[in-house]
Design an enzyme around this catalytic site. Sequence first.
Site, PDB file in Angstrom:
ATOM      1  N   SER A  46      58.316  17.820  33.241  1.00  0.00           N
ATOM      2  CA  SER A  46      56.875  18.055  33.146  1.00  0.00           C
ATOM      3  C   SER A  46      56.405  19.064  34.185  1.00  0.00           C
ATOM      4  O   SER A  46      55.419  19.772  33.957  1.00  0.00           O
ATOM      5  CB  SER A  46      56.099  16.741  33.282  1.00  0.00           C
ATOM      6  OG  SER A  46      56.413  16.103  34.503  1.00  0.00           O
ATOM      7  N   GLU A  47      57.074  19.146  35.347  1.00  0.00           N
ATOM      8  CA  GLU A  47      56.726  20.149  36.350  1.00  0.00           C
ATOM      9  C   GLU A  47      57.932  20.516  37.202  1.00  0.00           C
ATOM     10  O   GLU A  47      58.877  19.724  37.353  1.00  0.00           O
ATOM     11  CB  GLU A  47      55.605  19.660  37.294  1.00  0.00           C
ATOM     12  CG  GLU A  47      54.211  19.821  36.754  1.00  0.00           C
ATOM     13  CD  GLU A  47      53.577  18.504  36.364  1.00  0.00           C
ATOM     14  OE1 GLU A  47      52.402  18.509  35.970  1.00  0.00           O
ATOM     15  OE2 GLU A  47      54.280  17.476  36.434  1.00  0.00           O
ATOM     16  N   ALA A  48      57.857  21.712  37.768  1.00  0.00           N
ATOM     17  CA  ALA A  48      58.779  22.167  38.805  1.00  0.00           C
ATOM     18  C   ALA A  48      57.951  22.845  39.882  1.00  0.00           C
ATOM     19  O   ALA A  48      56.894  23.430  39.599  1.00  0.00           O
ATOM     20  CB  ALA A  48      59.818  23.132  38.243  1.00  0.00           C
ATOM     21  N   HIS A  77      51.836  14.414  41.100  1.00  0.00           N
ATOM     22  CA  HIS A  77      53.230  14.016  41.351  1.00  0.00           C
ATOM     23  C   HIS A  77      54.038  15.167  41.940  1.00  0.00           C
ATOM     24  O   HIS A  77      54.891  14.944  42.800  1.00  0.00           O
ATOM     25  CB  HIS A  77      53.841  13.371  40.094  1.00  0.00           C
ATOM     26  CG  HIS A  77      54.853  14.148  39.343  1.00  0.00           C
ATOM     27  ND1 HIS A  77      54.510  15.047  38.355  1.00  0.00           N
ATOM     28  CD2 HIS A  77      56.210  14.149  39.396  1.00  0.00           C
ATOM     29  CE1 HIS A  77      55.618  15.563  37.846  1.00  0.00           C
ATOM     30  NE2 HIS A  77      56.666  15.042  38.446  1.00  0.00           N
TER      31      HIS A  77
END
Length: 290
Positions: A46-48, A77
């Site tokens: 979902s994210e980096a 997060h």
Amino acid sequence: MRSRRFQQVDVFTATPYLGNPLAVVLDGSGLTPQQMQAFTDWTNLSEATFLLPPEHPQADYRVRIFCPGRELPFAGHPTLGSCHAWLGAGGRPKGGSIVQECGVGLVRIRRDDASGRLAFAAPPLRKSSPLPDAEVERIARGLGIPRADIAAHAWCDNGPNWRGILLRDAGQVLALRPDPAVLAGLDVGVIGPRGKVGVIGPRAAGDDCAFEVRAFFPGNHGMAEDPVTGSLNAALAQWLIGAGLAPERYVAAQGTALGRAGRVHVERMADGEIWIGGHSVTCISGEVQL
């Protein structure tokens, strides 16, 4: 390409693989936004995030946050996971708290040595009014519920453009089967009270969480669901506590519908500031070629 230090961190959980994973490149220097985006898309997370030297004199480090298809000015997060990775790699804050520099400016992060949790100070909401009626009707159709089941709603925009929807109980939240075609282009966060009503099994009498949360957003292949979402929980807390719809201190559960067990700790301080906290655990540590 060169070798760069890398960690994959599970956030909002003390147990590996039950939270929301985050890819953290500990040295993002020299990478273009296009390279950062391409790597983020490749991870299928979902994210980096990509850590960089700070530009603001008060900041301890700077972070750029990407999700599939776009860069984000802030996300919860990734904030906690990046801080966890930075500290684990030897980062030392200049002062009593850690100061992260990102697209929304400076974000303060604190460490609770007793619990091991990190928490960030919720950034101010950019929008906080009720949603337009036409959008609420569309969201109800997209969630497959009657309009009357929506107990309250509001913009919950603190960077990501979340739309907050309050349902009447956790059972309704967990039963949702959203329609990607109807909700296309929307970031929707849904929350419902947990407790005796709508919670199945022994947790009904003594649940450790006050709310069940789910987050839906546009992904690379239609509507996606986020396992645990700090930015959404921060914005929901500002809305619900401010409106008297939630206590000043509570724990929210998220990820249940995905087989996760995320726990988000929410607390409003005496000065009115809201802090969002959770555990993080490193699952992968090494190098990545970028």
